[in-house]
Design a protein around this motif. Structure first.
Motif, PDB file in Angstrom:
ATOM      1  N   MET A  32       0.845  -1.183   0.000  1.00  0.00           N
ATOM      2  CA  MET A  32       0.000   0.000   0.000  1.00  0.00           C
ATOM      3  C   MET A  32       0.882   1.235   0.000  1.00  0.00           C
ATOM      4  SD  MET A  32      -1.332  -0.362   3.931  1.00  0.00           S
ATOM      5  CE  MET A  32      -1.582  -2.127   3.712  1.00  0.00           C
ATOM      6  N   PRO A  33       0.347   2.359  -0.517  1.00  0.00           N
ATOM      7  CA  PRO A  33       1.149   3.586  -0.532  1.00  0.00           C
ATOM      8  C   PRO A  33       1.352   4.111   0.884  1.00  0.00           C
ATOM      9  CG  PRO A  33      -1.114   4.024  -1.223  1.00  0.00           C
ATOM     10  CD  PRO A  33      -0.976   2.536  -1.126  1.00  0.00           C
ATOM     11  N   LEU A  34       2.416   4.874   1.067  1.00  0.00           N
ATOM     12  CA  LEU A  34       2.679   5.481   2.366  1.00  0.00           C
ATOM     13  C   LEU A  34       1.686   6.605   2.608  1.00  0.00           C
ATOM     14  CD1 LEU A  34       6.566   5.721   2.366  1.00  0.00           C
ATOM     15  CD2 LEU A  34       5.143   4.074   3.559  1.00  0.00           C
ATOM     16  N   SER A  35       1.272   6.742   3.847  1.00  0.00           N
ATOM     17  CA  SER A  35       0.412   7.845   4.231  1.00  0.00           C
ATOM     18  C   SER A  35       1.180   8.714   5.213  1.00  0.00           C
ATOM     19  CB  SER A  35      -0.871   7.317   4.879  1.00  0.00           C
ATOM     20  OG  SER A  35      -0.571   6.651   6.090  1.00  0.00           O
ATOM     21  N   GLU A  36       0.560   9.805   5.627  1.00  0.00           N
ATOM     22  CA  GLU A  36       1.231  10.704   6.545  1.00  0.00           C
ATOM     23  C   GLU A  36       1.369  10.086   7.934  1.00  0.00           C
ATOM     24  OE1 GLU A  36      -0.595  14.490   6.578  1.00  0.00           O
ATOM     25  OE2 GLU A  36      -0.217  14.897   4.459  1.00  0.00           O
ATOM     26  N   SER A  37       0.461   9.170   8.276  1.00  0.00           N
ATOM     27  CA  SER A  37       0.524   8.554   9.600  1.00  0.00           C
ATOM     28  C   SER A  37       1.711   7.607   9.686  1.00  0.00           C
ATOM     29  CB  SER A  37      -0.770   7.790   9.897  1.00  0.00           C
ATOM     30  OG  SER A  37      -0.921   6.715   8.999  1.00  0.00           O
ATOM     31  N   SER A  38       2.350   7.591  10.840  1.00  0.00           N
ATOM     32  CA  SER A  38       3.513   6.751  11.044  1.00  0.00           C
ATOM     33  C   SER A  38       3.101   5.280  11.156  1.00  0.00           C
ATOM     34  CB  SER A  38       4.233   7.189  12.320  1.00  0.00           C
ATOM     35  OG  SER A  38       5.117   6.190  12.772  1.00  0.00           O
ATOM     36  N   LEU A  39       3.993   4.417  10.692  1.00  0.00           N
ATOM     37  CA  LEU A  39       3.792   2.983  10.875  1.00  0.00           C
ATOM     38  C   LEU A  39       3.623   2.661  12.360  1.00  0.00           C
ATOM     39  CD1 LEU A  39       3.972   0.074   9.570  1.00  0.00           C
ATOM     40  CD2 LEU A  39       6.413   0.185  10.051  1.00  0.00           C
ATOM     41  N   PHE A  40       4.357   3.363  13.199  1.00  0.00           N
ATOM     42  CA  PHE A  40       4.322   3.079  14.637  1.00  0.00           C
ATOM     43  C   PHE A  40       3.065   3.640  15.293  1.00  0.00           C
ATOM     44  CE2 PHE A  40       8.915   3.608  13.475  1.00  0.00           C
ATOM     45  CZ  PHE A  40       9.118   2.247  13.269  1.00  0.00           C
ATOM     46  N   ASP A  41       2.451   4.669  14.693  1.00  0.00           N
ATOM     47  CA  ASP A  41       1.153   5.139  15.169  1.00  0.00           C
ATOM     48  C   ASP A  41       0.074   4.116  14.866  1.00  0.00           C
ATOM     49  OD1 ASP A  41       2.262   7.513  16.062  1.00  0.00           O
ATOM     50  OD2 ASP A  41       1.821   8.594  14.204  1.00  0.00           O
ATOM     51  N   ALA A  42       0.216   3.449  13.722  1.00  0.00           N
ATOM     52  CA  ALA A  42      -0.774   2.458  13.317  1.00  0.00           C
ATOM     53  C   ALA A  42      -0.729   1.203  14.189  1.00  0.00           C
ATOM     54  CB  ALA A  42      -0.557   2.079  11.851  1.00  0.00           C
ATOM     55  N   TYR A  43       0.455   0.907  14.747  1.00  0.00           N
ATOM     56  CA  TYR A  43       0.620  -0.283  15.590  1.00  0.00           C
ATOM     57  C   TYR A  43       1.306   0.127  16.898  1.00  0.00           C
ATOM     58  CZ  TYR A  43      -0.341  -2.558  11.142  1.00  0.00           C
ATOM     59  OH  TYR A  43      -0.912  -2.937   9.966  1.00  0.00           O
ATOM     60  N   PRO A  44       0.564   0.820  17.780  1.00  0.00           N
ATOM     61  CA  PRO A  44       1.177   1.323  19.019  1.00  0.00           C
ATOM     62  C   PRO A  44       1.460   0.202  20.013  1.00  0.00           C
ATOM     63  CG  PRO A  44      -1.183   1.703  19.052  1.00  0.00           C
ATOM     64  CD  PRO A  44      -0.865   1.162  17.684  1.00  0.00           C
ATOM     65  N   SER A  45       2.363   0.470  20.935  1.00  0.00           N
ATOM     66  CA  SER A  45       2.645  -0.473  22.013  1.00  0.00           C
ATOM     67  C   SER A  45       1.399  -0.640  22.873  1.00  0.00           C
ATOM     68  CB  SER A  45       3.811   0.040  22.863  1.00  0.00           C
ATOM     69  OG  SER A  45       4.016  -0.797  23.973  1.00  0.00           O
ATOM     70  N   THR A  46       1.013  -1.891  23.112  1.00  0.00           N
ATOM     71  CA  THR A  46      -0.222  -2.170  23.855  1.00  0.00           C
ATOM     72  C   THR A  46       0.004  -2.872  25.187  1.00  0.00           C
ATOM     73  OG1 THR A  46      -0.488  -4.242  22.617  1.00  0.00           O
ATOM     74  CG2 THR A  46      -1.614  -2.286  21.751  1.00  0.00           C
ATOM     75  N   GLU A  47       1.159  -3.498  25.359  1.00  0.00           N
ATOM     76  CA  GLU A  47       1.413  -4.203  26.607  1.00  0.00           C
ATOM     77  C   GLU A  47       2.903  -4.452  26.781  1.00  0.00           C
ATOM     78  OE1 GLU A  47       0.374  -8.597  26.503  1.00  0.00           O
ATOM     79  OE2 GLU A  47      -0.679  -7.930  24.682  1.00  0.00           O
ATOM     80  N   THR A  48       3.257  -4.902  27.970  1.00  0.00           N
ATOM     81  CA  THR A  48       4.641  -5.251  28.274  1.00  0.00           C
ATOM     82  C   THR A  48       4.703  -6.740  28.590  1.00  0.00           C
ATOM     83  OG1 THR A  48       5.103  -3.059  29.152  1.00  0.00           O
ATOM     84  CG2 THR A  48       6.602  -4.809  29.793  1.00  0.00           C
ATOM     85  N   TYR A  49       5.715  -7.400  28.047  1.00  0.00           N
ATOM     86  CA  TYR A  49       5.873  -8.842  28.266  1.00  0.00           C
ATOM     87  C   TYR A  49       7.135  -9.086  29.085  1.00  0.00           C
ATOM     88  CZ  TYR A  49       5.965 -13.859  27.264  1.00  0.00           C
ATOM     89  OH  TYR A  49       5.955 -15.215  27.376  1.00  0.00           O
ATOM     90  N   GLU A  50       7.005  -9.908  30.124  1.00  0.00           N
ATOM     91  CA  GLU A  50       8.156 -10.236  30.949  1.00  0.00           C
ATOM     92  C   GLU A  50       8.752 -11.554  30.478  1.00  0.00           C
ATOM     93  OE1 GLU A  50       9.469 -11.090  35.611  1.00  0.00           O
ATOM     94  OE2 GLU A  50       7.470 -10.267  35.157  1.00  0.00           O
TER      95      GLU A  50
END
Length: 267
Positions: free
Chosen positions: A3-21
């Motif tokens: 898909m073409p790049l958009s102004e939104s960051s790749l990392f905005d589209a897939y934000p950190s949701t949890e922490t794994y130990e």
């Protein structure tokens, strides 16, 4: 899927949701994020019967590209900034499917072609790393068949070459010097499916890339050799793997969410 790049960051589209130990006690964020890495991927044919023997017992089998061959790719990656810190990695992958399948390849430039087939995915067969935290994260969260302890993985990107030397358990595995393409290419956002083998536990997933893909034929000035001293090197030599196409991914970024079958694993 591209898909073409958009102004939104790749990392905005897939934000950190949890922490794994991890079992070591180290904490890592999910999804895994790589903010910067340099990679060279070497695509080449290999003997499909030898590959079938190597993958016997897996749900997935190598895809035929015609002429008694399958497609193998070797990834040489220097990660600068990730959820697991900086590290270097040597990866061996196969193009595979759940059922017998042939996607004919007529020239080295077509070696990526099978990946566009809806029934084809990438099997991440073996991974050799030089740092413990990304090893543990890969094994414990994704079931990646990463060698369980850090190994000597020396990778240097110095224009116009990628030079690397890899050993495992005190035995030589691979070394090379590959000229990477200088001509810039268009940036693109692409999602690539992959599976892990049964060695740890098998998962299915998708990696979401933002990358510039430069291609050239493996050829004059390039050097690549495998050592039969190591188990993995011996398997690749027996399959007669020969690099034919170089893919260079400069300053690549990607996100790797939790496996698609995560809940199945927990159950």
């Amino acid at each position: 899927m591209q898909m073409p790049l958009s102004e939104s960051s790749l990392f905005d589209a897939y934000p950190s949701t949890e922490t794994y130990e991890l079992s070591s006690g180290a904490l890592c964020s999910i999804p895994y994020v790589c903010r910067s890495a340099d990679m060279v991927v070497l695509y080449g044919p290999a003997d499909i019967e030898a590959a079938r023997s190597l993958l016997a017992g897996q749900r997935y089998q190598p895809v035929s590209i015609g002429g008694g061959q399958c497609a193998v790719s070797i990834w040489v990656a220097h990660y600068h900034d990730t959820s697991c810190g900086p590290y270097k990695e040597f990866i061996v992958t196969f193009m595979v499917s759940l059922k017998p399948l042939e996607v004919a390849v007529h020239s080295p430039l077509e070696l990526l072609q099978p990946l566009s087939h809806p029934d084809v995915t990438t099997l991440c067969y073996k991974l050799i790393l030089d740092e413990q935290i990304p090893i543990d994260f890969g094994r414990e969260v994704h079931g990646h068949a990463k060698h369980p302890s850090p190994q000597p993985v020396h990778i240097a990107f110095s224009e116009p070459w990628c030079q690397f030397e890899v050993a495992c358990e005190g035995k030589k595995l691979a070394q090379g010097r590959v000229r990477y393409p200088q001509e810039p290419a268009e940036n693109q956002r692409i999602s690539i499916g992959f599976v892990t083998p049964k060695e740890v536990f098998q998962t299915r997933n998708v990696m979401h890339f933002e990358m510039e893909s430069r291609l050239r034929l493996f050829g004059e000035g390039d050097v690549f050799s495998l050592s039969s001293e190591s188990t993995l090197g011996r398997a690749l030599v027996q399959m007669r793997y020969t690099p034919q196409l170089v893919q260079y991914l400069p300053d690549v970024r990607f996100v790797m969410p939790k496996p698609l079958n995560w809940h199945g694993r927990e159950g």
